[in-house]
Design a protein around this motif. Structure first.
Motif, PDB file in Angstrom:
ATOM      1  N   ALA A   1      13.178   7.604 -12.074  1.00  0.00           N
ATOM      2  CA  ALA A   1      12.776   6.810 -10.910  1.00  0.00           C
ATOM      3  C   ALA A   1      13.453   7.275  -9.632  1.00  0.00           C
ATOM      4  N   GLN A   2      14.609   7.927  -9.725  1.00  0.00           N
ATOM      5  CA  GLN A   2      15.290   8.428  -8.533  1.00  0.00           C
ATOM      6  C   GLN A   2      14.889   9.869  -8.187  1.00  0.00           C
ATOM      7  N   GLN A   3      14.544  10.664  -9.196  1.00  0.00           N
ATOM      8  CA  GLN A   3      14.248  12.072  -8.945  1.00  0.00           C
ATOM      9  C   GLN A   3      12.896  12.283  -8.285  1.00  0.00           C
ATOM     10  N   VAL A   4      11.901  11.453  -8.583  1.00  0.00           N
ATOM     11  CA  VAL A   4      10.547  11.694  -8.076  1.00  0.00           C
ATOM     12  C   VAL A   4      10.378  11.213  -6.636  1.00  0.00           C
ATOM     13  N   LEU A   5      11.450  10.797  -5.977  1.00  0.00           N
ATOM     14  CA  LEU A   5      11.373  10.365  -4.579  1.00  0.00           C
ATOM     15  C   LEU A   5      11.581  11.569  -3.656  1.00  0.00           C
ATOM     16  N   VAL A   6      11.117  11.423  -2.435  1.00  0.00           N
ATOM     17  CA  VAL A   6      11.289  12.480  -1.433  1.00  0.00           C
ATOM     18  C   VAL A   6      12.766  12.609  -1.096  1.00  0.00           C
ATOM     19  N   LYS A   7      13.279  13.837  -1.179  1.00  0.00           N
ATOM     20  CA  LYS A   7      14.695  14.057  -0.921  1.00  0.00           C
ATOM     21  C   LYS A   7      15.009  13.843   0.568  1.00  0.00           C
ATOM     22  N   ASN A   8      16.083  13.115   0.811  1.00  0.00           N
ATOM     23  CA  ASN A   8      16.542  12.847   2.178  1.00  0.00           C
ATOM     24  C   ASN A   8      15.435  12.232   3.042  1.00  0.00           C
ATOM     25  N   GLY A   9      14.576  11.451   2.382  1.00  0.00           N
ATOM     26  CA  GLY A   9      13.501  10.804   3.122  1.00  0.00           C
ATOM     27  C   GLY A   9      13.951   9.505   3.749  1.00  0.00           C
ATOM     28  N   LYS A  10      13.130   9.015   4.638  1.00  0.00           N
ATOM     29  CA  LYS A  10      13.433   7.751   5.290  1.00  0.00           C
ATOM     30  C   LYS A  10      13.127   6.604   4.338  1.00  0.00           C
ATOM     31  N   ARG A  11      13.981   5.621   4.394  1.00  0.00           N
ATOM     32  CA  ARG A  11      13.793   4.432   3.570  1.00  0.00           C
ATOM     33  C   ARG A  11      13.238   3.310   4.426  1.00  0.00           C
ATOM     34  N   GLU A  12      12.200   2.689   3.923  1.00  0.00           N
ATOM     35  CA  GLU A  12      11.601   1.562   4.625  1.00  0.00           C
ATOM     36  C   GLU A  12      12.314   0.281   4.208  1.00  0.00           C
ATOM     37  N   ALA A  13      12.948  -0.368   5.155  1.00  0.00           N
ATOM     38  CA  ALA A  13      13.682  -1.605   4.875  1.00  0.00           C
ATOM     39  C   ALA A  13      12.778  -2.808   5.067  1.00  0.00           C
ATOM     40  N   PHE A  14      13.073  -3.855   4.303  1.00  0.00           N
ATOM     41  CA  PHE A  14      12.253  -5.067   4.346  1.00  0.00           C
ATOM     42  C   PHE A  14      13.069  -6.233   4.904  1.00  0.00           C
TER      43      PHE A  14
ATOM     44  N   CYS B   1      12.768  -8.190  -0.370  1.00  0.00           N
ATOM     45  CA  CYS B   1      14.121  -7.708  -0.104  1.00  0.00           C
ATOM     46  C   CYS B   1      14.266  -6.258  -0.538  1.00  0.00           C
ATOM     47  N   GLY B   2      15.248  -5.589   0.073  1.00  0.00           N
ATOM     48  CA  GLY B   2      15.556  -4.230  -0.324  1.00  0.00           C
ATOM     49  C   GLY B   2      14.873  -3.199   0.558  1.00  0.00           C
ATOM     50  N   GLY B   3      14.762  -1.974   0.045  1.00  0.00           N
ATOM     51  CA  GLY B   3      14.128  -0.880   0.759  1.00  0.00           C
ATOM     52  C   GLY B   3      13.577   0.137  -0.211  1.00  0.00           C
ATOM     53  N   LEU B   4      12.494   0.823   0.194  1.00  0.00           N
ATOM     54  CA  LEU B   4      11.808   1.769  -0.679  1.00  0.00           C
ATOM     55  C   LEU B   4      11.716   3.132  -0.009  1.00  0.00           C
ATOM     56  N   GLU B   5      11.846   4.170  -0.834  1.00  0.00           N
ATOM     57  CA  GLU B   5      11.651   5.542  -0.386  1.00  0.00           C
ATOM     58  C   GLU B   5      10.282   6.042  -0.854  1.00  0.00           C
ATOM     59  N   SER B   6       9.792   7.096  -0.236  1.00  0.00           N
ATOM     60  CA  SER B   6       8.452   7.603  -0.523  1.00  0.00           C
ATOM     61  C   SER B   6       8.441   8.420  -1.806  1.00  0.00           C
ATOM     62  N   TYR B   7       7.304   8.414  -2.458  1.00  0.00           N
ATOM     63  CA  TYR B   7       7.107   9.163  -3.694  1.00  0.00           C
ATOM     64  C   TYR B   7       6.748  10.613  -3.355  1.00  0.00           C
ATOM     65  N   ASP B   8       7.310  11.558  -4.077  1.00  0.00           N
ATOM     66  CA  ASP B   8       7.055  12.976  -3.875  1.00  0.00           C
ATOM     67  C   ASP B   8       5.819  13.371  -4.689  1.00  0.00           C
ATOM     68  N   ARG B   9       4.733  13.690  -3.988  1.00  0.00           N
ATOM     69  CA  ARG B   9       3.478  13.975  -4.675  1.00  0.00           C
ATOM     70  C   ARG B   9       3.481  15.311  -5.406  1.00  0.00           C
ATOM     71  N   SER B  10       4.460  16.136  -5.162  1.00  0.00           N
ATOM     72  CA  SER B  10       4.503  17.409  -5.879  1.00  0.00           C
ATOM     73  C   SER B  10       4.694  17.220  -7.381  1.00  0.00           C
ATOM     74  N   TYR B  11       5.224  16.061  -7.784  1.00  0.00           N
ATOM     75  CA  TYR B  11       5.415  15.808  -9.207  1.00  0.00           C
ATOM     76  C   TYR B  11       4.092  15.534  -9.923  1.00  0.00           C
ATOM     77  N   ASP B  12       3.025  15.235  -9.174  1.00  0.00           N
ATOM     78  CA  ASP B  12       1.723  15.064  -9.812  1.00  0.00           C
ATOM     79  C   ASP B  12       1.152  16.387 -10.311  1.00  0.00           C
ATOM     80  N   ARG B  13       1.696  17.502  -9.815  1.00  0.00           N
ATOM     81  CA  ARG B  13       1.180  18.818 -10.202  1.00  0.00           C
ATOM     82  C   ARG B  13       2.026  19.478 -11.287  1.00  0.00           C
ATOM     83  N   ILE B  14       2.955  18.742 -11.857  1.00  0.00           N
ATOM     84  CA  ILE B  14       3.786  19.295 -12.932  1.00  0.00           C
ATOM     85  C   ILE B  14       2.953  19.413 -14.211  1.00  0.00           C
TER      86      ILE B  14
END
Length: 585
Positions: free
Chosen positions: A347-360, A218-231
């Protein structure tokens, strides 16, 4: 100048062999014999010996010569220099010399040289005093009994030192228990304690569980922003504040779990946070509690409103004591609220801004229409405990990412640094060069929290754990934070690093479930003892915890205003409360 003449002595020639000729040799003249005897040095002992005989000292440099008057008469048996007195030897008529006292005197005067190294100095006035008096004595061979007594005394001293050091190390720990280790729920007199289980019994439990079955997503997930791996600490990012978009309900209030229970899909129902608390119970230090409801043949593991499981513990397994005052920003309660606030925003900041959410399959349960949901997915999974018992758990996922052209599920969590003086490691200096040292220090201070995050990732079958390192902008500012680094780990590999055994985890859950299934229908509470490594199971009334949302009294600014206050003052106070920054503990 007149020089004395130098006469060359006559050396007799032995025609029969090596060495001086025998005195009885008829070929030698009497004159040569007399000359050879005259050439011998006087008073030099020379006697025949075999390899089986004992040899004494060649020279003794340890004799006391400073006080000759105190020595016994020369030649007496008590004289230590008598063994070097060769006056008893007499020159034989021939070239050989013999000992007149015999072999018996030689054996009596024989001593071995002590080749042991000198004893280690025991510094102190007593050792110096004894050493001053004993240094003129001959080194003595220690007896085995004396050595055994010395070893026993050394063991006793080491044991006393170890107990003394342990008592000193536990002073702060005992003070911490008195201040911070309070029971999460007040045990009422009418409650009936049924079981008391020590953590030592959990260490030997083991249970092999089969691969679970996915029932629903249930629910929906947004994509992780990989730019945070370079912080990095030199390129930090400010932690933003987000509206609280997530709303978690307990097990028995979940609409999906209620539906699965009616469909008789399982016997035991719980959430991943509750199962992780049970699985990692031996690592816990603070008190926590669970509500257990037995309804028919079903078993529900719930948490109370305002339970410690809603917060995140900070420095739970550390030996460094935290401030005792609850109003202090570095107290255990304040740090728990701050950690929950940081974890939610991270958990909310590291997601892609205005990205598409995958619904389940279905939306998040128990959410009203028009409310905005966070990026979260609930995976309902079923495990088989035995032939007639199944367990269904609601497991949580926070994000997705494409790895090797495959969609992977992630869990997102954040560790927070509040003051390097307490943690012992400054993240801004060590994170970039010594990540292993920082992680090892966090495992020492927050071992239970990291173990529970790992257990939740294993239950949800997440492909990757993302752990953020968030620090305060200033140690005295608990409102503003920065992200210093984000690291990723595979749950199974990370569980091996922190010594988290999945067989033991499921063994603990299976033993608790078997114990609760033997109870009669009703409501029970499982409480971690605040001062001892054990859990208790108590029977409570059916209406317990229904109106008890907060165990401790509310702060004064949140309490009901007195009747004599005017309505204008009440409105002013309410406006002031609205102006407080979000996330205020």
């Amino acid at each position: 100048m007149v020089f004395e003449a130098f006469e060359v002595v006559t050396v007799p020639f032995n025609t029969d062999g090596w060495g001086p000729p025998d005195a009885s040799d008829t070929s030698s003249s009497a004159s040569s014999t007399s000359v050879a005897a005259a050439n011998l040095l006087p008073n030099v002992p020379l006697g025949s010996f075999s390899r089986a005989e004992k040899l004494g000292r060649v020279a003794d440099w340890t004799r006391a010569l400073s006080n000759p008057s105190a020595r016994p008469p020369t030649g007496s048996k008590s004289d230590p220099s008598s063994i070097f007195d060769f006056s008893a030897f007499a020159v034989d008529e021939g070239f050989g010399l013999a000992n007149s006292s015999g072999n018996a005197d030689e054996d009596a005067a024989f001593r071995l040289v002590d080749g042991k190294p000198p004893p280690r100095p025991r510094f102190g006035p007593k050792w110096r005093f004894n050493n001053f008096h004993n240094r003129n004595q001959l080194p003595q061979r220690r007896d085995e009994e004396v050595e055994a007594k010395k070893r026993e005394a050394e063991k006793d001293r080491a044991r006393r030192d170890r107990l003394y050091n342990n008592n000193r190390n536990n002073l702060h720990h005992q003070r911490r228990e008195a201040a911070a280790f309070k029971s999460s729920v007040d045990i009422q007199p009418e409650w009936n304690m049924l079981e008391q289980i020590p953590f030592s019994s959990f260490s030997k439990l083991s249970f092999t569980v089969q691969e679970p079955e996915d029932l629903l997503l249930c629910g929906g997930l947004e994509s992780y922003d990989r730019s945070y791996d370079r912080i990095t600490p030199k390129a930090e990012r400010r932690l933003e504040r987000f509206k609280n978009r997530s709303f978690k309900v307990t097990t028995s209030d979940d609409d999906v779990i209620r539906r699965l229970a009616k469909e008789d899909k399982a016997t035991v129902f719980a959430t991943d946070a509750i199962l992780a608390a049970l699985m990692c119970a031996p690592r816990s230090v603070y008190s926590w509690d669970l509500v257990i409801q037995r309804v028919g043949n079903k078993l529900f593991f719930d948490k109370r409103d305002g339970s410690p499981l809603d917060l995140l513990s900070v420095h739970e397994t550390s030996q460094e004591p935290l401030p005792e005052g609850k109003d202090d920003i570095n107290s255990a309660h304040s740090l728990g609220l701050e950690a929950a606030f940081i974890n939610q925003n991270f958990a909310q900041q590291v997601l892609v801004k205005n990205g598409k959410r995958e619904a389940f399959d279905e939306p998040i349960p128990n959410v009203n229409e028009g409310e905005e949901n966070a990026s979260v997915a609930y995976r309902y999974r079923r495990w088989k405990l035995d032939d007639s018992m199944y367990l269904v758990a609601r497991c949580e996922l926070q994000s997705t990412v494409d790895l090797n052209n495959q969609k992977s599920f992630l869990t997102l969590n954040a560790l927070n640094e509040f003051d390097p003086k307490y943690s012992g490691v400054d993240w801004r200096q060590k994170l970039e060069t010594q990540r292993g040292a920082v992680l090892a220090n966090e495992l020492k201070n927050n071992g239970n929290k990291l173990a529970k995050w790992t257990a939740q990732a294993l239950l949800a079958n997440a492909d990757m754990m993302k752990i953020g390192f968030v620090s305060r902008v200033h140690p005295r500012d608990h409102f503003n934070h920065v992200i210093l680094s984000v690291l990723g780990y595979k749950p199974k590999d990370f569980a091996g690093q922190i010594n988290l055994n999945t067989l033991n985890m499921w063994g603990i859950v299976k033993s608790i479930v078997d114990l609760c299934m033997k109870l009669s229908e009703g409501k029970y509470v499982l409480v971690k003892n605040p001062s001892k490594p054990q859990v208790r199971i108590c029977e409570v009334p059916a209406d317990a915890f229904e109106n008890d949302y907060v165990e401790e009294p509310l702060p004064e600014d949140e309490q009901v205003q007195p009747p004599e206050e005017s309505s204008t003052e009440a409105e002013t106070n309410g406006a002031a409360e609205d102006k407080k920054p979000e996330g205020h503990a």
